[in-house]
Design an enzyme around this catalytic site. Structure first.
Site, PDB file in Angstrom:
ATOM      1  N   HIS A 293     -50.791 -56.000  39.466  1.00  0.00           N
ATOM      2  CA  HIS A 293     -49.698 -55.803  40.445  1.00  0.00           C
ATOM      3  C   HIS A 293     -48.362 -55.072  39.889  1.00  0.00           C
ATOM      4  O   HIS A 293     -47.362 -55.581  40.267  1.00  0.00           O
ATOM      5  CB  HIS A 293     -49.292 -57.148  41.022  1.00  0.00           C
ATOM      6  CG  HIS A 293     -48.827 -57.225  42.607  1.00  0.00           C
ATOM      7  ND1 HIS A 293     -47.611 -56.652  42.917  1.00  0.00           N
ATOM      8  CD2 HIS A 293     -49.416 -57.545  43.763  1.00  0.00           C
ATOM      9  CE1 HIS A 293     -47.483 -56.636  44.117  1.00  0.00           C
ATOM     10  NE2 HIS A 293     -48.666 -57.438  44.645  1.00  0.00           N
TER      11      HIS A 293
ATOM     12  N   HIS B 166     -53.358 -63.392  46.937  1.00  0.00           N
ATOM     13  CA  HIS B 166     -53.086 -63.319  45.495  1.00  0.00           C
ATOM     14  C   HIS B 166     -53.605 -64.499  44.567  1.00  0.00           C
ATOM     15  O   HIS B 166     -53.240 -65.003  43.512  1.00  0.00           O
ATOM     16  CB  HIS B 166     -51.684 -62.802  45.134  1.00  0.00           C
ATOM     17  CG  HIS B 166     -51.603 -61.564  45.572  1.00  0.00           C
ATOM     18  ND1 HIS B 166     -52.612 -60.540  45.962  1.00  0.00           N
ATOM     19  CD2 HIS B 166     -50.446 -60.749  45.789  1.00  0.00           C
ATOM     20  CE1 HIS B 166     -52.163 -59.375  46.126  1.00  0.00           C
ATOM     21  NE2 HIS B 166     -50.675 -59.519  46.246  1.00  0.00           N
TER      22      HIS B 166
ATOM     23  N   GLU C  31     -52.629 -50.862  43.552  1.00  0.00           N
ATOM     24  CA  GLU C  31     -53.578 -51.749  42.995  1.00  0.00           C
ATOM     25  C   GLU C  31     -54.967 -51.432  43.312  1.00  0.00           C
ATOM     26  O   GLU C  31     -55.453 -51.542  44.560  1.00  0.00           O
ATOM     27  CB  GLU C  31     -53.109 -53.259  43.646  1.00  0.00           C
ATOM     28  CG  GLU C  31     -51.519 -53.458  43.710  1.00  0.00           C
ATOM     29  CD  GLU C  31     -51.259 -54.602  44.734  1.00  0.00           C
ATOM     30  OE1 GLU C  31     -51.777 -55.667  44.721  1.00  0.00           O
ATOM     31  OE2 GLU C  31     -50.331 -54.191  45.658  1.00  0.00           O
TER      32      GLU C  31
END
Length: 352
Positions: free
Chosen positions: A182, A110, A313
């Site tokens: 997210h 991420h 996502e």
């Protein structure tokens, strides 16, 4: 009348502000300039009662607390430069090897230690569109990535209870880009103890197989006849015990192309709320909240234990810079990255 409230200043987190979009039906979406995070969504149930349908906190200080940073759930945040994992934090591009921050065991996750979820975004209010425009400049070398990247994320709340998220980016050097959001959902509005009874349908007949470290093996098998099959609505918890660790997989959408297409639908039988997800992306990551451990308390004092919420996502596939067979995620100078995702909330019985 649709309107945007004024930003709210928090106490100790001096730069964190909250902005609220509200439409004529009363639906409300609250977004912070810190991480571009969606901190709250109030959506109506089958009786018209508004309820909180995402995981988050009432106090912005909680997003930087030791407990939150130890758990790293990324509640509601914009994820970048690269959503999901890059194996061993390394990739080669144009004959040069790049080393990224490793923040998930030996892997990059991420965007790294300080990804887009942990920076302050510039916010412009667009009242006519009932929208917020967020911008951030990611400097060359940030978390190991090449190139200076200009990123814009537009949040729009429509009169039809759609939250539209549109991402754009440009770069001055070739670099991987895979932006997503997210947000964790629980459509019960706080009435259910977890999200396992939610009925999920994903418009995908294949998924990305991952190793124990959640890195793709390169295989994209069919979901049919396996616990990964959500081609027709199935309760999230119906077969979760057959999936080691729970669901944390990217699904390969059946419909290809860069146009907006349906990726998933979710129904909460308890509240009657439904969620439809449409996207321009080739995949959608379904995460069943496996790492929530009860250490965090959020909206209304709710304890966020394992499987309390789930994520959908929209994105490209994990580790694509190291997987030549996967769809390309390299943004070149002169090109414009574009991604659009729509989360539409509605009452299930009204569309049957």
């Amino acid at each position: 009348m649709e309107h945007i409230t004024n930003p709210t200043q928090t106490t100790s987190t001096a730069k964190a502000q909250l902005y609220t979009l509200q439409n004529s039906k009363g639906m409300r979406v609250t977004i912070s300039n810190y991480g571009g995070a969606i901190t709250s969504i109030l959506a109506p149930d089958q009786l018209g009662t508004l309820g909180e349908v995402v995981l988050g906190f009432d106090d912005m200080d909680a997003y930087t607390s030791p407990a939150y940073l130890a758990n790293q759930p990324y509640f509601g945040a914009i994820i970048g430069r690269y959503g999901n994992r890059i194996a061993k934090g390394r990739f080669s591009l144009n004959g040069k090897e790049y080393t990224l921050a490793t923040n998930n065991g030996p892997n990059h996750l991420h965007g790294g230690v300080k990804g887009f979820d942990k920076v302050f975004w510039e916010v412009e209010e667009l009242p006519v569109k009932n929208a917020l425009r967020l911008t951030y400049t990611s400097p060359d070398g940030e978390e190991g990535y090449p190139g200076t990247v200009q990123v814009t994320v537009l949040y729009v709340l429509t009169p039809d209870n759609e939250l539209v998220i549109e991402y754009q980016a440009t770069t001055d050097q070739a670099t991987p880009i895979n932006l997503t959001n997210h947000t964790y959902f629980n459509l019960s509005g706080g009435e259910a103890q977890d999200a396992l009874d939610h009925l999920l349908c994903i418009a995908a007949d294949r998924y990305v197989v991952v190793s124990e470290a959640l890195i793709p093996t390169g295989d994209l098998p069919k979901v049919e006849g396996t616990p990964m099959d959500f081609q027709t609505p199935v309760a999230i918890g119906a077969r979760i015990e057959q999936v080691p660790g729970g669901y944390d997989h990217t699904y390969v959408l059946k419909e290809t192309g860069k146009h907006l297409k349906r990726a998933a639908t979710v129904e909460d039988p308890l509240s009657g709320r439904c969620l439809e997800v449409c996207t321009t992306e080739p995949g959608i990551q379904f995460y069943s909240g496996n790492f929530l451990d009860g250490s965090l308390q959020g909206h209304g004092g709710r304890t966020y234990k394992k499987h309390y919420g789930f994520c959908l996502e929209t994105q490209h596939f994990p580790d694509s810079p190291n997987q030549p067979a996967f769809p390309n995620t390299i943004l070149e100078p002169g090109e414009k990255y574009h991604q659009k995702t729509v989360y539409r909330f509605y009452v299930c019985s009204q569309e049957r």
